[in-house]
Design a protein around this motif. Sequence first.
Motif, PDB file in Angstrom:
ATOM      1  N   UNK A  33     119.142  57.601  67.606  1.00  0.00           N
ATOM      2  CA  UNK A  33     119.215  56.359  68.318  1.00  0.00           C
ATOM      3  C   UNK A  33     120.850  56.121  68.681  1.00  0.00           C
ATOM      4  N   UNK A  34     121.759  56.724  67.852  1.00  0.00           N
ATOM      5  CA  UNK A  34     123.238  56.396  68.196  1.00  0.00           C
ATOM      6  C   UNK A  34     123.438  57.040  69.381  1.00  0.00           C
ATOM      7  N   UNK A  35     122.848  58.301  69.603  1.00  0.00           N
ATOM      8  CA  UNK A  35     123.337  59.350  70.622  1.00  0.00           C
ATOM      9  C   UNK A  35     122.729  58.897  72.019  1.00  0.00           C
ATOM     10  N   UNK A  36     121.430  58.377  72.095  1.00  0.00           N
ATOM     11  CA  UNK A  36     120.672  57.732  73.242  1.00  0.00           C
ATOM     12  C   UNK A  36     121.448  56.437  73.404  1.00  0.00           C
ATOM     13  N   UNK A  37     121.888  55.769  72.794  1.00  0.00           N
ATOM     14  CA  UNK A  37     122.378  54.267  73.048  1.00  0.00           C
ATOM     15  C   UNK A  37     123.753  54.720  73.858  1.00  0.00           C
ATOM     16  N   UNK A  38     124.749  55.390  73.249  1.00  0.00           N
ATOM     17  CA  UNK A  38     125.954  55.719  73.932  1.00  0.00           C
ATOM     18  C   UNK A  38     125.572  56.433  75.186  1.00  0.00           C
ATOM     19  N   UNK A  39     124.901  57.157  75.293  1.00  0.00           N
ATOM     20  CA  UNK A  39     124.406  57.861  76.503  1.00  0.00           C
ATOM     21  C   UNK A  39     124.023  56.872  77.599  1.00  0.00           C
ATOM     22  N   UNK A  40     122.938  56.108  77.263  1.00  0.00           N
ATOM     23  CA  UNK A  40     122.389  55.146  78.191  1.00  0.00           C
ATOM     24  C   UNK A  40     123.313  54.140  78.644  1.00  0.00           C
ATOM     25  N   UNK A  41     124.187  53.681  77.552  1.00  0.00           N
ATOM     26  CA  UNK A  41     125.303  52.744  77.769  1.00  0.00           C
ATOM     27  C   UNK A  41     126.156  53.061  78.812  1.00  0.00           C
ATOM     28  N   UNK A  42     126.418  54.362  78.868  1.00  0.00           N
ATOM     29  CA  UNK A  42     127.587  54.841  79.789  1.00  0.00           C
ATOM     30  C   UNK A  42     126.745  55.052  81.271  1.00  0.00           C
ATOM     31  N   UNK A  43     125.445  55.442  81.188  1.00  0.00           N
ATOM     32  CA  UNK A  43     124.814  55.716  82.341  1.00  0.00           C
ATOM     33  C   UNK A  43     124.199  54.605  83.466  1.00  0.00           C
ATOM     34  N   UNK A  44     124.167  53.455  82.604  1.00  0.00           N
ATOM     35  CA  UNK A  44     123.772  52.273  83.463  1.00  0.00           C
ATOM     36  C   UNK A  44     124.593  51.109  83.480  1.00  0.00           C
ATOM     37  N   UNK A  45     124.652  50.320  84.648  1.00  0.00           N
ATOM     38  CA  UNK A  45     125.566  49.092  84.874  1.00  0.00           C
ATOM     39  C   UNK A  45     125.069  48.000  83.908  1.00  0.00           C
ATOM     40  N   UNK A  46     125.924  46.852  83.802  1.00  0.00           N
ATOM     41  CA  UNK A  46     125.474  46.080  82.787  1.00  0.00           C
ATOM     42  C   UNK A  46     124.577  45.058  83.580  1.00  0.00           C
TER      43      UNK A  46
END
Length: 218
Positions: A82-95
């Motif tokens: 969950x940590x890895x996916x959260x960091x990846x997706x936070x960087x991949x998508x706009x706010x």
Amino acid sequence: MRNATESTADGQAVLKAAIAAERRELADLLDALTADDWQAPSLCAGWTVREVVAHQSMGFRLSLPATLGELLKARGNLHRMTDRVARRDAAAHSTAELSAFLRDHAHHPWTPPVGGLPAALGHDVVHGLDVTTALGLDRRVPEDRLRILLASIRPRGLKFFGVDLTGVRLCAQDMDWSYGSGADAVHGAAQDLLLLAFGRRPPPGRLHGNAAGRFTGR
């Protein structure tokens, strides 16, 4: 006279409505955040606001096979995954995309692996508080949602979140609710006590009592 099936169906409908309302309200709140707010630390240890919101929508966006694939990459460690996916997706998508994921999936049927609909509501409410409490926003979770979640607190859940209430009794100041039988009472707003029960540390001044320091952030 209503039968058990009808009562269960009504209870599920109430939970689904509460989940949908919580997601829509959070999305509206997130739309008003500044760029600095999105990068600020949340109450969820190690995550920014942006990463918390990315994590909230993971269950909507990842299929079961994709989730299992991510878990395999993390060698079966759910927290690492969950940590890895959260960091990846936070960087991949706009706010804007991150907040829209919550609004557009208000009625998504996702639930955590354990706990069903109450756990899904807890996921949204507590992560929402991870954001609003950390940012100092005066957002009050509706009492009916808080009562559902406070009523679901169990020793097993406390242990999962690493919460030791030995000798402590939690007492809400803004509603008729308490938990535990310890001699030391910890007083606070119901939503701050909910955060405590989910392993968070509310900011200083939010909890009161001799044992409050055990559960307060710095």
